[in-house]
Design an enzyme around this catalytic site. Structure first.
Site, short mmCIF file in Angstrom:
data_model
loop_
_atom_site.label_atom_id
_atom_site.label_comp_id
_atom_site.label_asym_id
_atom_site.label_seq_id
_atom_site.Cartn_x
_atom_site.Cartn_y
_atom_site.Cartn_z
N LEU A 45 0.86 -1.18 0.00
CA LEU A 45 0.00 0.00 0.00
C LEU A 45 0.90 1.23 0.00
CD1 LEU A 45 -2.77 -0.79 2.64
CD2 LEU A 45 -2.99 -0.74 0.17
N ASP A 46 0.56 2.20 -0.80
CA ASP A 46 1.30 3.46 -0.87
C ASP A 46 1.34 4.09 0.53
OD1 ASP A 46 1.21 6.58 -1.32
OD2 ASP A 46 2.05 5.68 -3.13
#
Length: 83
Positions: A45-46
């Site tokens: 996930l960013d």
């Protein structure tokens, strides 16, 4: 130790930050500084994103490719008219 943890990753943390935190927590809990916990995640996930991060422990790390190939749903919120 094996299994899958369903972890909420807040904004500002990387996926690896979450893994590092879990490794540290388990090492301290088990009082074994050389305890080698095999750990991974099922998709990055960013750092600016928040959401569910699947953490894989032990033999469950072998399931990573299965989870990565599954369809995903992304949701977002946008506010119009703000500066």
């Amino acid at each position: 130790m094996e299994g899958i943890l369903n972890v909420y990753k807040p904004r500002g943390m990387t996926s690896y930050d979450v893994i590092r935190h879990i490794k540290k927590a388990y090492s301290v809990e088990l009082h074994a500084p050389r305890f080698a916990l095999k750990i991974g995640h099922a998709g990055t996930l960013d750092p600016f994103a928040e959401g569910v991060l699947l953490i894989l422990l032990g033999r469950a790390t072998g399931l990573s490719a299965n989870f990565m190939s599954m369809p995903k749903i992304y949701q977002g919120v946008i506010c119009l008219g703000e500066e």
